[in-house]
Write a protein that holds these residues in place. Structure first.
Motif, short mmCIF file in Angstrom:
data_model
loop_
_atom_site.label_atom_id
_atom_site.label_comp_id
_atom_site.label_asym_id
_atom_site.label_seq_id
_atom_site.Cartn_x
_atom_site.Cartn_y
_atom_site.Cartn_z
N GLU A 26 0.53 -1.31 -0.45
CA GLU A 26 0.14 0.28 -0.42
C GLU A 26 0.71 1.42 -0.12
O GLU A 26 1.45 1.34 1.22
N SER B 42 1.00 5.00 1.14
CA SER B 42 -0.04 5.64 1.83
C SER B 42 -0.21 6.70 0.93
O SER B 42 0.35 7.26 -0.36
N SER C 110 -6.63 -2.26 -1.40
CA SER C 110 -7.48 -1.93 -1.16
C SER C 110 -8.85 -2.59 0.02
O SER C 110 -9.48 -3.36 0.68
N GLN D 165 -7.41 -4.94 2.24
CA GLN D 165 -7.01 -4.67 3.31
C GLN D 165 -8.66 -4.64 4.08
O GLN D 165 -8.58 -4.62 5.02
N LYS E 298 -7.39 -5.22 11.63
CA LYS E 298 -6.90 -4.72 12.17
C LYS E 298 -5.65 -5.44 11.61
O LYS E 298 -4.46 -5.19 10.90
N LYS F 173 -3.61 -6.67 8.88
CA LYS F 173 -3.27 -5.86 7.44
C LYS F 173 -2.10 -6.26 7.03
O LYS F 173 -1.36 -5.59 7.86
N LYS G 201 -0.20 -3.67 6.62
CA LYS G 201 0.13 -2.05 7.46
C LYS G 201 1.22 -1.55 8.42
O LYS G 201 0.82 -2.75 9.48
N GLN G 202 2.12 -1.01 8.79
CA GLN G 202 2.93 -0.87 9.57
C GLN G 202 1.88 0.27 11.37
O GLN G 202 1.22 0.57 10.67
#
Ligand code: ADP
Ligand code: ZN
Length: 723
Positions: free
Chosen positions: A8, A10, A96, A99, A104, A107, A109-110
């Motif tokens: 992703e 950002s 998206s 995700q 959560k 996902k 994501k950091q």
């Protein structure tokens, strides 16, 4: 070995995979659908492995992946394909879509730090020959009877004994994962089904190996939930799994415990009030095949079950089944149908007031219609009385008509309970100056602020802005600010004056923000600790209180006045739903609806519980105006911090549509309902069309054109629930 990793980027509306080398030591762990961390520019990003190959393009020097995040794959083959379908049909990025399908903690994501919860256990290691102290013997005894003992529990007996036993190697310590949630049950008998319930079950099970879609149209209390449970149980006996979607708000202990009582621990529950850790655990229980039934709100439709036998969507008309606040703007019903095809299993929709789209499809035999016309055991539907506030106005006490007050008195005297609905929270909806006409507005949004008396603040329900209430008008400096419009807080205050001896509990967004408060309110009302439950539409769905015999609607016009083509439908649904809370058991129920529009058809058809009458009337209006289900709709929103940019871009896009969409009706550009939210200006263009072929390529071009534009954002909602 090379892998293609989807990351992703950002804030950029872009999909891109990047190639990475796999170092020798990680090769054995690499699978398609697994999460990895990769170096990217000067950061470390998480991403999903989408492809694995041996081909090396030597003109590039590739970097290596750094780590494999999970032991198990996160996106299985089905979810990988489903993501592509979502991305294609909602015009959103693939990343998206992936995700949105995951909790959560899973996902890519950091900064999300959720891990397994571990517990330490003690086990017996060898036969005991030496002499033991009393506490040591107690610990050994407990391990022997239970097989194992939580270290924490053993330490409650004696910390030093635990140490000694470990040191002497009489016992050993192991670390194991424990799930954060346990679902327990006290088993209850199930009911023998009524003939019409049995017929519904048989019809669906006869087609259990097809992807047929069923609509169970059944009045509130007609026994739909029992039908769902029977189908699930039969399929469970064949080893098949089920997904049940219910509205977020009815995911209370009431419905969940009905399922638990019947299916004990083969259930996972997913809703937004769980912590991230709890969601992570529930999701992995599902992925590992440890549970067979998943109950949850919208996102539970993505539960990674592998052998689905049925997908049930209860209260299918609920608008929160469509995700519309962020991308991808998917509808859970579309996902259900896709998964139904994938698993060759039926999809069952249930509602007392199906959407026009769903009922129209059922009438055209696209869905199979099953009607449950009566409440179980022929309990009657409550009698509904409409109160014309134009006539009663002079005799009102605050917001209460005489009829409502006396009906409440009668009910409360009999020690029965009352539910009151007002679909607006806060104290008042507008604060304005009686002297100069000034209204308090949000500085970030084009909307007036709502007064919240308990905190003495003015708050924006769109962006969350809050400020203290001024004593004087900021314009004319007079002490003449007054409140207009009514919210639940004000009704609560009036209730305390009207019924000083009765206990009132309020349930709305403001009283349910803390974890557990929602369940607590429902439990205490069900236990009879309160006489009156007052709330927003939150209280209308799914709740089953045997002692409620009166439902009062303070003002039916709040939803009728919303400028949206679905406002009549939403009002009709809300009134039927809330009316359904009254008289659910042996006592006869009553409903009083206060309105300034007593002749409105949505209110008149609700009064007679006449769904078909409403459907026919509303369909003719939609036909005349050219709205869904006769036409498909798409809203294209043009958003910008700059008014000028938003406006000029909308005009350009409008022209582009006119040139390129000859078979589509184009409405606008016009300003959106709320013209400015959080300092972003909003314009919109509505497209109406019969076939979607034409619009997809054009909308894709539009997205492509604007995806790197930093000034203007394009937001597309296909088949919106609101415009
Ligand atoms: P719905 O989901 O249509 O609102 P429910 O399944 O919740 O209806 O049923 C309404 C009430 O009737 C519940 O209290 C339920 O326990 C009860 N009930 C349902 N089916 C039967 C039955 N066959 N016999 C007796 N009671 C039933
Ligand atoms: Zn605001």
């Amino acid at each position: 070995m090379i892998v293609k990793v989807l990351v992703e980027l950002s804030n950029k509306n872009i999909d891109k995979t990047f190639d990475y080398l796999v170092p020798e030591k990680l090769k054995s762990q690499i699978q398609i659908g697994i999460r990895v961390t990769v170096p990217f520019a000067h950061q470390i990003l998480e991403g999903f492995v989408l492809e694995i190959s041996d081909y090396v393009d030597s003109s590039f020097e590739l970097k290596e992946i750094m780590n494999v995040v999970d032991q198990d794959i996160v996106l299985n083959q089905e979810l990988l394909e489903l993501g592509k379908y979502i991305s294609r049909t909602t015009l959103s990025t693939l990343i998206s879509a992936y995700q949105t399908m995951l909790p959560k903690a899973l996902k890519a994501k950091q900064g999300v730090n959720v891990s397994k919860k571990m517990a330490h256990y003690l086990l017996l290691k060898k036969e005991v020959s030496e002499k033991l102290t009393d506490t040591q013997r107690e610990i050994i005894h407990q391990i022997q009877t239970k097989g194992r003992l939580l270290k924490k529990e053993a330490e409650l007996i004696s910390t030093s004994s635990v140490k000694t036993l470990l040191k002497k190697e009489i016992i050993e310590e192991v670390e194991e994962e424990v799930y954060r949630l346990h679902h327990e049950s006290d088993f209850k008998e199930k009911y023998p089904l009524t003939p019409s319930q049995q017929k519904a079950v048989d019809t669906i099970l006869d087609q259990k190996n097809t992807d047929a879609v069923f609509l169970i149209h059944g009045v509130t209390g007609s026994g739909k939930t029992e039908v769902y449970m029977e189908i699930i149980e039969k399929l469970l006996q064949e080893g098949k799994e089920s997904i049940v979607l219910v509205p977020e708000i009815s995911l209370t202990e009431q419905i969940v415990s009905r399922f638990q009582n019947r299916f004990t621990d083969s259930i996972a529950i997913l809703h937004s009030r769980l912590s991230d850790g709890e969601k992570y655990d529930e999701w992995r229980k599902i992925a590992r095949g440890e549970v067979k039934i998943v109950i949850g709100a919208r996102s539970a439709i993505f539960a990674p079950l592998k052998n689905i036998g049925v997908i049930i969507i209860d209260e299918e008309h609920t608008d929160s089944y469509k995700q519309d606040s962020c991308n991808p703007k998917y509808h859970a019903l579309d996902i259900a149908k896709w998964r139904g095809k994938y698993h060759h299993c039926p999809v069952v929709l249930g509602s007392a007031t199906p959407t026009l789209e769903t009922y129209a499809r059922a009438k055209k035999n696209v869905y199979q219609l099953i009607e449950l016309n009566q409440r179980v055991n022929h309990r009657s539907l409550p009698e509904i009385q409409i109160i014309d506030m134009n006539q009663e106005r002079k005799k009102m006490v605050g917001n209460f008509s005489c009829s409502l007050i006396s009906a409440m008195q009668d009910t409360l005297e009999k020690k029965e309970q009352v539910i009151l609905l007002l679909n607006r929270r806060g104290y008042s909806s507008v604060v304005s100056c009686k002297n100069c006409g000034y209204t308090e507005k949000c500085p970030n949004c084009d909307i007036s602020l709502t007064y919240h008396k308990s905190s003495n603040t003015l708050r924006c329900h769109y962006c969350g802005y809050g400020t203290k209430l001024n004593e004087c008008c900021p314009e004319c400096r007079e002490k003449s600010l007054s409140t207009l419009g009514t919210g639940t807080e004000k009704i609560e205050e009036e209730l305390h004056k009207l019924f000083p001896n009765q206990k009132v509990i309020r349930m709305d967004f403001d009283t349910t923000s803390r974890k557990g408060s929602h369940d607590r309110i429902i439990k205490s009302f069900a236990a009879g600790e309160y006489d009156i439950l007052l709330g927003t539409q939150m209280i209308a769905k799914g709740l089953d209180f045997p002692n409620v015999t009166l439902v009062g609607v303070i003002n039916a016009d709040t939803s009728l006045n919303i400028p949206d083509f679905r406002s009549s439908e939403v009002t009709f649904q809300l009134l039927c739903q809330v009316a359904g809370r009254s008289g659910r058991r042996d006592k006869k129920g009553k409903v009083l609806i206060q309105t300034f529009n007593p002749e409105h058809y949505a209110i008149q058809y609700a009064k007679t519980h006449d769904y078909l009458g409403f459907f026919t009337k509303e369909m003719s209006i939609r036909h005349q105006l050219g709205y869904s289900p006769y036409y498909y709709l798409t809203v294209v929103r043009i958003l910008s911090k700059s008014y000028d940019d938003a406006k000029s871009t909308s005009n350009k896009i409008g022209e582009y549509f006119h040139k390129n969409l000859p078979n589509t009706t184009i409405l606008g550009p016009s300003v959106a309902n709320v013209f400015r939210i959080n300092n972003i200006y909003r314009f919109q263009i509505v497209l109406k069309y019969k076939t979607e072929k034409e619009i997809y390529p054009i909308l894709n071009q539009l997205i492509d054109h604007y995806k790197t534009n930093s000034k203007v954002k394009i937001d597309i909602d296909i088949n919106p629930t609101h415009i």
